[in-house]
Design an enzyme around this catalytic site. Structure first.
Site, PDB file in Angstrom:
ATOM      1  N   LEU A   1       0.832  -1.206   0.000  1.00 20.03           N
ATOM      2  CA  LEU A   1       0.000   0.000   0.000  1.00 20.03           C
ATOM      3  C   LEU A   1       0.872   1.263   0.000  1.00 20.03           C
ATOM      4  CD1 LEU A   1      -2.843   1.340   0.372  1.00 20.03           C
ATOM      5  CD2 LEU A   1      -2.502   1.099   2.849  1.00 20.03           C
TER       6      LEU A   1
ATOM      7  N   GLU B   1       3.762   4.140  -0.315  1.00 21.74           N
ATOM      8  CA  GLU B   1       4.690   4.557  -1.368  1.00 21.74           C
ATOM      9  C   GLU B   1       5.670   5.549  -0.750  1.00 21.74           C
ATOM     10  OE1 GLU B   1       2.712   5.742  -4.969  1.00 21.74           O
ATOM     11  OE2 GLU B   1       1.455   3.933  -4.988  1.00 21.74           O
TER      12      GLU B   1
ATOM     13  N   THR C   1       6.710  -5.248   3.895  1.00 20.05           N
ATOM     14  CA  THR C   1       7.096  -6.368   4.750  1.00 20.05           C
ATOM     15  C   THR C   1       7.066  -7.675   3.956  1.00 20.05           C
ATOM     16  OG1 THR C   1       6.223  -5.240   6.686  1.00 20.05           O
ATOM     17  CG2 THR C   1       6.459  -7.630   6.865  1.00 20.05           C
TER      18      THR C   1
ATOM     19  N   GLY D   1      20.289  -2.322  33.620  1.00 26.47           N
ATOM     20  CA  GLY D   1      21.477  -1.461  33.689  1.00 26.47           C
ATOM     21  C   GLY D   1      22.340  -1.640  32.446  1.00 26.47           C
TER      22      GLY D   1
ATOM     23  N   GLU E   1       1.383   0.216  10.244  1.00 19.94           N
ATOM     24  CA  GLU E   1      -0.085  -0.001  10.233  1.00 19.94           C
ATOM     25  C   GLU E   1      -0.823   1.195  10.846  1.00 19.94           C
ATOM     26  OE1 GLU E   1      -1.702  -3.810  10.445  1.00 19.94           O
ATOM     27  OE2 GLU E   1       0.079  -4.752   9.606  1.00 19.94           O
TER      28      GLU E   1
ATOM     29  N   THR F   1       0.455   5.316  12.208  1.00 22.96           N
ATOM     30  CA  THR F   1       1.197   5.885  13.350  1.00 22.96           C
ATOM     31  C   THR F   1       0.238   6.146  14.516  1.00 22.96           C
ATOM     32  OG1 THR F   1       0.736   8.110  12.564  1.00 22.96           O
ATOM     33  CG2 THR F   1       2.794   7.095  11.783  1.00 22.96           C
ATOM     34  N   SER F   2       0.809   6.439  15.678  1.00 23.84           N
ATOM     35  CA  SER F   2      -0.038   6.790  16.833  1.00 23.84           C
ATOM     36  C   SER F   2      -0.914   8.001  16.504  1.00 23.84           C
ATOM     37  CB  SER F   2       0.842   7.120  18.049  1.00 23.84           C
ATOM     38  OG  SER F   2       1.448   5.943  18.535  1.00 23.84           O
ATOM     39  N   GLU F   3      -0.368   8.897  15.690  1.00 26.11           N
ATOM     40  CA  GLU F   3      -1.131  10.109  15.337  1.00 26.11           C
ATOM     41  C   GLU F   3      -2.335   9.741  14.456  1.00 26.11           C
ATOM     42  OE1 GLU F   3       2.273   9.754  15.200  1.00 26.11           O
ATOM     43  OE2 GLU F   3       2.499  10.834  17.080  1.00 26.11           O
TER      44      GLU F   3
HETATM   45  N1  CAA Z   1     -13.675   0.829   7.088  1.00 23.34           N
HETATM   46  C1  CAA Z   1     -14.385   0.972   5.943  1.00 23.34           C
HETATM   47  N2  CAA Z   1     -14.370   2.109   5.202  1.00 23.34           N
HETATM   48  C2  CAA Z   1     -13.622   3.129   5.654  1.00 23.34           C
HETATM   49  C3  CAA Z   1     -12.871   3.048   6.853  1.00 23.34           C
HETATM   50  C4  CAA Z   1     -12.920   1.831   7.571  1.00 23.34           C
HETATM   51  N3  CAA Z   1     -12.231   1.680   8.714  1.00 23.34           N
HETATM   52  N4  CAA Z   1     -12.223   4.210   7.045  1.00 23.34           N
HETATM   53  C5  CAA Z   1     -12.566   5.006   6.022  1.00 23.34           C
HETATM   54  N5  CAA Z   1     -13.407   4.359   5.188  1.00 23.34           N
HETATM   55  C6  CAA Z   1     -14.034   4.885   3.963  1.00 23.34           C
HETATM   56  C7  CAA Z   1     -14.857   6.124   4.303  1.00 23.34           C
HETATM   57  O1  CAA Z   1     -16.157   5.781   4.696  1.00 23.34           O
HETATM   58  C8  CAA Z   1     -14.843   6.894   3.016  1.00 23.34           C
HETATM   59  O2  CAA Z   1     -15.803   6.343   2.141  1.00 23.34           O
HETATM   60  P1  CAA Z   1     -16.607   7.267   1.068  1.00 23.34           P
HETATM   61  O3  CAA Z   1     -15.579   7.721   0.074  1.00 23.34           O
HETATM   62  O4  CAA Z   1     -17.623   6.340   0.466  1.00 23.34           O
HETATM   63  O5  CAA Z   1     -17.205   8.394   1.838  1.00 23.34           O
HETATM   64  C9  CAA Z   1     -13.452   6.559   2.427  1.00 23.34           C
HETATM   65  O6  CAA Z   1     -13.037   5.329   3.059  1.00 23.34           O
HETATM   66  C10 CAA Z   1     -12.454   7.626   2.709  1.00 23.34           C
HETATM   67  O7  CAA Z   1     -12.344   7.776   4.118  1.00 23.34           O
HETATM   68  P2  CAA Z   1     -11.731   9.052   4.837  1.00 23.34           P
HETATM   69  O8  CAA Z   1     -12.352  10.301   4.273  1.00 23.34           O
HETATM   70  O9  CAA Z   1     -11.821   8.843   6.301  1.00 23.34           O
HETATM   71  O10 CAA Z   1     -10.202   8.995   4.351  1.00 23.34           O
HETATM   72  P3  CAA Z   1      -8.959   9.883   4.744  1.00 23.34           P
HETATM   73  O11 CAA Z   1      -8.201  10.156   3.504  1.00 23.34           O
HETATM   74  O12 CAA Z   1      -9.384  11.041   5.596  1.00 23.34           O
HETATM   75  O13 CAA Z   1      -8.023   8.880   5.574  1.00 23.34           O
HETATM   76  C11 CAA Z   1      -7.142   7.733   7.488  1.00 23.34           C
HETATM   77  C12 CAA Z   1      -8.370   8.305   6.752  1.00 23.34           C
HETATM   78  C13 CAA Z   1      -7.735   6.996   8.666  1.00 23.34           C
HETATM   79  C14 CAA Z   1      -6.184   8.802   7.966  1.00 23.34           C
HETATM   80  C15 CAA Z   1      -6.400   6.740   6.557  1.00 23.34           C
HETATM   81  O14 CAA Z   1      -5.759   7.409   5.489  1.00 23.34           O
HETATM   82  C16 CAA Z   1      -5.372   5.877   7.267  1.00 23.34           C
HETATM   83  O15 CAA Z   1      -5.710   4.921   7.959  1.00 23.34           O
HETATM   84  N6  CAA Z   1      -4.045   6.178   7.095  1.00 23.34           N
HETATM   85  C17 CAA Z   1      -2.996   5.321   7.638  1.00 23.34           C
HETATM   86  C18 CAA Z   1      -2.539   4.299   6.634  1.00 23.34           C
HETATM   87  C19 CAA Z   1      -1.785   3.157   7.256  1.00 23.34           C
HETATM   88  O16 CAA Z   1      -2.153   2.666   8.318  1.00 23.34           O
HETATM   89  N7  CAA Z   1      -0.752   2.659   6.570  1.00 23.34           N
HETATM   90  C20 CAA Z   1      -0.042   1.528   7.045  1.00 23.34           C
HETATM   91  C21 CAA Z   1       0.702   0.889   5.940  1.00 23.34           C
HETATM   92  S1  CAA Z   1       0.548  -0.827   5.861  1.00 23.34           S
HETATM   93  C22 CAA Z   1       1.666  -1.485   6.932  1.00 23.34           C
HETATM   94  O17 CAA Z   1       2.256  -0.835   7.743  1.00 23.34           O
HETATM   95  C23 CAA Z   1       1.754  -2.971   6.813  1.00 23.34           C
HETATM   96  C24 CAA Z   1       3.053  -3.600   7.178  1.00 23.34           C
HETATM   97  O18 CAA Z   1       3.775  -4.042   6.302  1.00 23.34           O
HETATM   98  C25 CAA Z   1       3.399  -3.843   8.600  1.00 23.34           C
END
Ligand code: CAA
Length: 381
Positions: free
Chosen positions: A125, A127, A158, A338, A362, A364-366
């Site tokens: 996911l 980039e 990963t 220590g 997955e 950040t805390s923020e």
């Molecule tokens: N379940 C289902 N749908 C969801 C949802 C959820 N939990 N959260 C959002 N949506 C849907 C919304 O309903 C919305 O739908 P519509 O377009 O139909 O209205 C759409 O998705 C967009 O949602 P938002 O407006 O809330 O989106 P946003 O751009 O404001 O982002 C965010 C929200 C929570 C900040 C999100 O971008 C996010 O979680 N960012 C963090 C990404 C992340 O965790 N990356 C980790 C990388 S993977 C990794 O680390 C794996 C590894 O290898 C260990």
């Protein structure tokens, strides 16, 4: 755990605990120090059902539910987080394909992920310029006849160089979050290139690479879910994934407590074991209390998911709290040890290095606070 587990949950926990003790823990130091990606361990985990704990048996999974999954991740993490991160991502990919895949995709990909044949799954996911904001991803997928052609670069993937099955997000239109779609790409597909592994602070046995897609073609049937639904699929997968990382943090904190208790009973200072001193006892008391609280949050989120209830807020709360606890607890473990805590003769420096990424990946805390605050405000609105 201090509350009643079902027979299945206890069986999975015991299976993971025994495997962690007998197989994963003895390999953990070399996995970290020699950056040894644990291929053989994943094969064995596949045989035990630990790569598809919440995947139905018809696709080779254990069908044991989300609480069992959380318990299993905590046990493996207590031994080795380099190993458990790949386990988490593989379970996450297998669940995502089970939930949104066609029957043909499930038969082909879920079974090979869960059995260990694919070694691992990868979740492509992020980039280089789009981590917290995956909707800004620039990798594209363009339709050419009955195939999709992918171009772009993913980062921090990963198990990326080893994964037999990779779930990839790519832009199929310019419509922001709604322009993302999700594809399944098999290892060895022409145009897919894994880059140099990152030289990380912790999780050194885990493989973290950039993945480049250069005219990488997949058939139409490798579209996962509906066109344009990729962002939602990512959010749904990450909600579940966050329960995994919360559980990983619980396992890390438990390992740090185990090591600290052993050391506190053994190490003598001023004529007594240091565990006799209030300064150390108070640290141990706080470490235990915080870890138990983190575990309860993780299991609550897991049981809500298992019951089919909304659990985004609970998963984020568990991930936020548990990852911050694992960092505090591992830090205190180093303090209790220590000077010995700062060298690799004892495992606590590894726990601290491994814990550090738990507040980052997955989400950040923020990001977790954004998700939690939105849900809180929605509930009050
Ligand atoms: N379940 C289902 N749908 C969801 C949802 C959820 N939990 N959260 C959002 N949506 C849907 C919304 O309903 C919305 O739908 P519509 O377009 O139909 O209205 C759409 O998705 C967009 O949602 P938002 O407006 O809330 O989106 P946003 O751009 O404001 O982002 C965010 C929200 C929570 C900040 C999100 O971008 C996010 O979680 N960012 C963090 C990404 C992340 O965790 N990356 C980790 C990388 S993977 C990794 O680390 C794996 C590894 O290898 C260990």
């Amino acid at each position: 755990m201090d509350f009643e587990l079902s027979e299945t949950q206890r069986l999975i926990q015991d299976t993971a605990r025994t495997f962690a003790r007998d197989v994963v823990a003895p390999r953990a130091r070399d996995t970290d120090r020699l950056e040894r990606f644990p291929v053989e361990t994943y094969r064995q985990m596949g045989e035990l059902g630990l790569l598809g704990v919440n995947v139905p048996p018809e696709y080779g999974g254990a069908g044991a539910g989300v609480v069992s999954y959380a318990l299993a991740v905590a046990e493996i993490s207590r031994a080795c987080c380099s190993t458990s991160v790949g386990m988490c991502v593989t379970n996450m990919c297998a669940e995502l394909i089970t939930q949104f895949g066609t029957e043909a995709q499930r038969k082909r990909y879920v079974t090979s992920l869960v059995s260990g044949e694919a070694i691992a799954g990868a979740f492509a996911l992020s980039e280089p310029h789009a981590g917290s904001d995956p909707g800004a991803g620039r990798t594209t997928a363009v339709k050419k006849g009955d195939r999709w052609v992918l171009n772009g670069t993913k980062q921090w993937i990963t198990s990326g160089a080893y994964a037999g099955v990779i779930v990839v997000w790519a832009r199929t239109s310019n419509d922001g979050n709604r322009g993302l779609s999700c594809f399944i790409v098999e290892k060895g597909t022409p145009g897919l290139v894994a880059g140099k592994p990152e030289d990380k602070m912790g999780l050194r046995g885990s493989n973290t690479v950039p993945l480049t897609f250069e005219g990488c073609e997949v058939p139409d049937e490798n579209l996962l879910g509906k066109l344009g639904d990729g962002f939602k699929l990512a959010m749904i997968a990450l909600d579940g994934g966050r329960i995994g990382i919360a559980s990983q943090a619980v396992g890390t904190a438990r390992a740090a407590i185990d090591a600290s208790v052993r050391y506190a009973k053994d190490r003598q200072a001023f004529g007594a074991a240091i565990g006799e001193f209030q300064a150390v006892r108070w640290m141990l008391a706080d470490m235990q209390t915080q870890t138990s609280a983190a575990e309860l949050l993780a299991l609550r989120a897991a049981s809500m998911k298992e019951a089919g209830r909304p659990f985004s807020r609970e998963a984020s709360m568990a991930k936020l709290f548990a990852s911050e606890v694992s960092n505090r607890v591992a830090d205190k473990a180093v303090q209790i040890h220590g000077g010995y805590g700062y060298i690799d003769e004892f495992p606590v420096e590894r726990y601290l290095r491994d814990a550090r990424v738990q507040t980052i990946y997955e989400g950040t805390s923020e990001i977790q606070r954004i998700v939690i605050a939105r849900e809180v405000l929605k509930a009050l609105g």
